[in-house]
Scaffold this motif. Structure first.
Motif, PDB file in Angstrom:
ATOM      1  N   ALA A  15       0.837  -1.205   0.000  1.00 26.08           N
ATOM      2  CA  ALA A  15       0.000   0.000   0.000  1.00 26.08           C
ATOM      3  C   ALA A  15       0.865   1.246   0.000  1.00 26.08           C
ATOM      4  O   ALA A  15       0.572   2.218  -0.706  1.00 26.08           O
ATOM      5  N   LEU A  16       1.938   1.217   0.781  1.00 27.47           N
ATOM      6  CA  LEU A  16       2.830   2.375   0.822  1.00 27.47           C
ATOM      7  C   LEU A  16       3.505   2.595  -0.527  1.00 27.47           C
ATOM      8  O   LEU A  16       3.656   3.733  -0.982  1.00 27.47           O
ATOM      9  N   LEU A  17       3.911   1.511  -1.184  1.00 30.14           N
ATOM     10  CA  LEU A  17       4.553   1.632  -2.492  1.00 30.14           C
ATOM     11  C   LEU A  17       3.597   2.221  -3.526  1.00 30.14           C
ATOM     12  O   LEU A  17       3.976   3.073  -4.334  1.00 30.14           O
ATOM     13  N   ILE A  18       2.355   1.775  -3.506  1.00 35.36           N
ATOM     14  CA  ILE A  18       1.379   2.275  -4.483  1.00 35.36           C
ATOM     15  C   ILE A  18       1.017   3.724  -4.191  1.00 35.36           C
ATOM     16  O   ILE A  18       0.898   4.550  -5.110  1.00 35.36           O
ATOM     17  N   ILE A  19       0.849   4.067  -2.918  1.00 38.27           N
ATOM     18  CA  ILE A  19       0.557   5.464  -2.568  1.00 38.27           C
ATOM     19  C   ILE A  19       1.709   6.361  -3.000  1.00 38.27           C
ATOM     20  O   ILE A  19       1.507   7.443  -3.562  1.00 38.27           O
ATOM     21  N   GLY A  35       4.885  -1.294 -12.816  1.00 36.59           N
ATOM     22  CA  GLY A  35       6.262  -0.866 -13.057  1.00 36.59           C
ATOM     23  C   GLY A  35       6.740   0.204 -12.101  1.00 36.59           C
ATOM     24  O   GLY A  35       7.867   0.156 -11.608  1.00 36.59           O
ATOM     25  N   SER A  36       5.879   1.177 -11.780  1.00 36.70           N
ATOM     26  CA  SER A  36       6.321   2.307 -10.958  1.00 36.70           C
ATOM     27  C   SER A  36       6.387   1.970  -9.470  1.00 36.70           C
ATOM     28  O   SER A  36       7.159   2.585  -8.726  1.00 36.70           O
ATOM     29  N   SER A  37       5.601   0.996  -9.019  1.00 35.04           N
ATOM     30  CA  SER A  37       5.608   0.631  -7.594  1.00 35.04           C
ATOM     31  C   SER A  37       6.349  -0.665  -7.313  1.00 35.04           C
ATOM     32  O   SER A  37       6.544  -1.032  -6.151  1.00 35.04           O
ATOM     33  N   SER A  38       6.743  -1.386  -8.380  1.00 35.23           N
ATOM     34  CA  SER A  38       7.498  -2.642  -8.242  1.00 35.23           C
ATOM     35  C   SER A  38       6.717  -3.711  -7.477  1.00 35.23           C
ATOM     36  O   SER A  38       7.282  -4.466  -6.690  1.00 35.23           O
ATOM     37  N   VAL A  39       5.409  -3.771  -7.688  1.00 35.76           N
ATOM     38  CA  VAL A  39       4.596  -4.844  -7.114  1.00 35.76           C
ATOM     39  C   VAL A  39       3.998  -5.645  -8.259  1.00 35.76           C
ATOM     40  O   VAL A  39       3.941  -5.189  -9.404  1.00 35.76           O
ATOM     41  N   ALA A  44      -1.132  -5.463  -6.962  1.00 36.96           N
ATOM     42  CA  ALA A  44      -1.625  -4.123  -7.278  1.00 36.96           C
ATOM     43  C   ALA A  44      -3.147  -4.079  -7.245  1.00 36.96           C
ATOM     44  O   ALA A  44      -3.748  -3.187  -6.636  1.00 36.96           O
ATOM     45  N   TYR A  45      -3.798  -5.060  -7.885  1.00 34.09           N
ATOM     46  CA  TYR A  45      -5.258  -5.102  -7.887  1.00 34.09           C
ATOM     47  C   TYR A  45      -5.800  -5.249  -6.468  1.00 34.09           C
ATOM     48  O   TYR A  45      -6.735  -4.553  -6.061  1.00 34.09           O
ATOM     49  N   ARG A  46      -5.209  -6.180  -5.700  1.00 32.85           N
ATOM     50  CA  ARG A  46      -5.696  -6.433  -4.347  1.00 32.85           C
ATOM     51  C   ARG A  46      -5.508  -5.211  -3.457  1.00 32.85           C
ATOM     52  O   ARG A  46      -6.403  -4.837  -2.688  1.00 32.85           O
ATOM     53  N   THR A  47      -4.349  -4.540  -3.578  1.00 30.62           N
ATOM     54  CA  THR A  47      -4.069  -3.377  -2.738  1.00 30.62           C
ATOM     55  C   THR A  47      -4.926  -2.186  -3.134  1.00 30.62           C
ATOM     56  O   THR A  47      -5.413  -1.448  -2.266  1.00 30.62           O
TER      57      THR A  47
END
Length: 214
Positions: A15-19, A35-39, A44-47
């Motif tokens: 969540a922190l990476l996506i935010i 690509g930008s959050s490296s998840v 990504a979908y779940r978060t």
């Protein structure tokens, strides 16, 4: 990352990476966020679904953006039907930590790490007390190192079944400790650049030279 809301059983590091990725570049698709959050895409979908349920992110079509107060942990709902599932927007990071039951995790982690560091320093000090200057003898024109006695015997209480070494204070496996084939404990410190194999080989070589000289 040190905030309780992003602990393992809270929002998590994803969540922190996506935010952070959406703060750096708003309006990204899921593919771009991968690509930008490296998840991973699944993460990504779940978060994003979790963040959307808290009103921290909104999406328009295929792109996602942060809610106005998302960086402070405050969610908001929008008139769009896609955000109708946000029944209870987040009310700050502390509130989210309480909601997920992770309040105090960071403080407990810091206290544990402080205890472990203090115990580690005591072990280093105890081992350093037994260290002495290298002693050599001359045999046939060459110097032979006299192996110093090694007081670091690994008792059975320090050895786990899987071969790991247990910290005598915390009882947890310690990756910086190894048990040599002679049953002795080798402590690898940050200042020692040699690997465990090199340390064990050096000690075995010193013993061999000493026995030959004797």
């Amino acid at each position: 990352m040190g905030h309780d809301a992003f602990a393992h059983h809270g929002l998590g590091s994803a969540a922190l990476l996506i935010i952070g990725a959406l703060h750096a570049r708003p309006a990204q698709t899921v593919g771009e966020l991968v690509g930008s959050s490296s998840v991973s895409r699944a993460t990504a979908y779940r978060t994003l679904r979790r963040l959307a349920n808290l009103g921290l992110v909104h999406h328009n079509g295929e792109t996602w953006t942060l809610a106005p107060g998302a960086l402070e942990g405050f969610g908001s709902s929008t008139p769009a039907s896609v955000d109708a599932e946000c029944a209870e927007p987040a009310q700050g990071w502390d509130s989210l930590a309480q909601r997920h039951g992770t309040t105090g995790v960071a403080a407990r982690r810091k206290a544990l790490h402080a205890t472990e560091r203090a115990a580690y320093r005591k072990v280093l000090e105890r081992l350093s007390e037994h260290r002495s200057k290298a002693v050599v003898i001359v045999r046939e024109g060459r110097q032979v190192l006299v192996p110093a006695p090694r007081p670091d015997e690994a008792t059975s209480t320090l050895q786990a079944r899987d071969g790991c070494v247990l910290d005598p204070v915390t009882g947890r496996p310690t990756p910086d400790w190894r048990i040599a084939t002679d049953g002795r404990l080798i402590l690898i410190t940050p200042a020692d650049q040699r690997s465990y194999e090199e340390l064990a080989a050096a000690h075995a070589e010193a013993l061999s030279e000493w026995e030959s000289a004797a």
